[in-house]
Enzyme design. Structure first.
Site, short mmCIF file in Angstrom:
data_model
loop_
_atom_site.label_atom_id
_atom_site.label_comp_id
_atom_site.label_asym_id
_atom_site.label_seq_id
_atom_site.Cartn_x
_atom_site.Cartn_y
_atom_site.Cartn_z
N HIS A 277 1.45 2.29 -10.25
CA HIS A 277 0.26 2.41 -9.25
C HIS A 277 -1.11 1.94 -9.51
O HIS A 277 -1.68 1.84 -10.88
CB HIS A 277 -0.11 3.76 -9.42
CG HIS A 277 1.02 4.97 -8.97
ND1 HIS A 277 0.99 5.42 -7.60
CD2 HIS A 277 1.89 5.19 -9.68
CE1 HIS A 277 2.20 6.14 -7.81
NE2 HIS A 277 2.73 6.26 -8.57
N ARG B 142 0.88 -1.10 -0.09
CA ARG B 142 -0.21 -0.05 0.01
C ARG B 142 0.89 1.13 0.02
O ARG B 142 1.93 1.40 0.59
CB ARG B 142 -0.93 -0.09 1.21
CG ARG B 142 -1.88 -1.21 1.11
CD ARG B 142 -3.23 -0.86 1.94
NE ARG B 142 -3.88 -2.30 2.12
CZ ARG B 142 -4.77 -2.77 1.49
NH1 ARG B 142 -4.92 -1.86 0.27
NH2 ARG B 142 -5.35 -4.00 1.44
N ASP B 143 0.48 2.09 -0.81
CA ASP B 143 1.27 3.62 -0.94
C ASP B 143 1.06 4.17 0.44
O ASP B 143 -0.14 4.06 1.04
CB ASP B 143 0.41 4.32 -2.11
CG ASP B 143 1.29 5.43 -2.55
OD1 ASP B 143 2.02 5.37 -3.42
OD2 ASP B 143 1.55 6.46 -1.74
N HIS C 82 7.51 1.37 -10.83
CA HIS C 82 6.32 0.87 -9.89
C HIS C 82 5.08 1.29 -10.88
O HIS C 82 4.99 2.49 -11.43
CB HIS C 82 6.34 1.69 -8.46
CG HIS C 82 6.69 3.05 -8.44
ND1 HIS C 82 7.57 3.75 -8.65
CD2 HIS C 82 5.55 4.06 -8.43
CE1 HIS C 82 7.63 4.91 -8.67
NE2 HIS C 82 6.14 5.29 -8.56
P1 DGP Z 1 5.91 8.17 -8.01
O1 DGP Z 1 5.23 9.75 -7.82
O2 DGP Z 1 4.92 7.79 -9.32
O3 DGP Z 1 7.18 8.13 -8.06
O4 DGP Z 1 5.31 7.37 -6.81
C1 DGP Z 1 5.89 7.29 -5.70
C2 DGP Z 1 4.70 6.78 -4.63
O5 DGP Z 1 5.45 5.95 -3.67
C3 DGP Z 1 3.90 7.90 -3.88
O6 DGP Z 1 2.92 7.86 -4.16
C4 DGP Z 1 4.33 7.85 -2.74
C5 DGP Z 1 4.71 6.36 -2.51
N1 DGP Z 1 5.91 6.15 -1.47
C6 DGP Z 1 7.06 6.80 -1.13
N2 DGP Z 1 7.90 6.44 -0.36
C7 DGP Z 1 7.40 5.30 0.16
C8 DGP Z 1 7.26 4.57 1.33
O7 DGP Z 1 8.38 4.43 1.88
N3 DGP Z 1 6.50 3.47 1.49
C9 DGP Z 1 5.38 3.29 0.76
N4 DGP Z 1 4.61 2.50 1.05
N5 DGP Z 1 5.16 4.29 -0.18
C10 DGP Z 1 6.07 5.10 -0.52
#
Ligand code: DGP
Length: 114
Positions: free
Chosen positions: A102, A29-30, A100
């Site tokens: 989404h 999960r984000d 990644h």
């Molecule tokens: P992007 O902007 O497409 O590079 O998306 C990166 C996503 O990663 C953003 O929606 C927030 C998420 N994210 C960043 N750091 C972490 C983390 O440490 N853990 C989790 N679960 N998500 C993270």
């Protein structure tokens, strides 16, 4: 990549709410959800951006999408629908440089995206 946060999540070195994994892909999960369901699917192997994909990665990318569809079904999103997307570099809004996908669902998505 020793400093990549998503490599560390894939390796279990930092915590994340993991909801899917197999030999090639991890889903979690984000941290900053943009929809009621917001899951990130990553290849275990470090690939920085979409630009770095090689022809031999085509099966891996297909696998990311079939994993996303499984997660969407498990999360109860399949019938109503959901969105998948990959951001690439600065104009695409990429902030973490480990490829990644989404998966967003649980609300009506707008178009065009911002
Ligand atoms: P992007 O902007 O497409 O590079 O998306 C990166 C996503 O990663 C953003 O929606 C927030 C998420 N994210 C960043 N750091 C972490 C983390 O440490 N853990 C989790 N679960 N998500 C993270």
């Amino acid at each position: 990549m020793s400093e990549c946060i998503f490599c560390k999540i894939a390796a279990g070195e930092i915590p994340a709410e993991r909801i899917y994994e197999d030999d090639l892909v991890v889903g979690f999960r984000d941290l900053s959800p943009q929809a009621p369901t917001h899951v990130l699917l990553i290849p275990r192997r470090h690939i920085a951006t979409l630009n770095d994909l090689q022809p031999q990665d085509e099966a891996l990318v297909g696998h990311l999408y079939t994993a996303a569809a499984k997660v969407a079904a498990d999360e109860g999103l399949a019938e109503r629908g959901y969105r998948t997307l990959i951001n690439c570099n600065e104009d695409g809004g990429q902030t973490v440089f480990h490829l990644h996908l989404h998966l967003l669902g649980g609300r009506r998505m707008r178009w065009p995206p911002g």
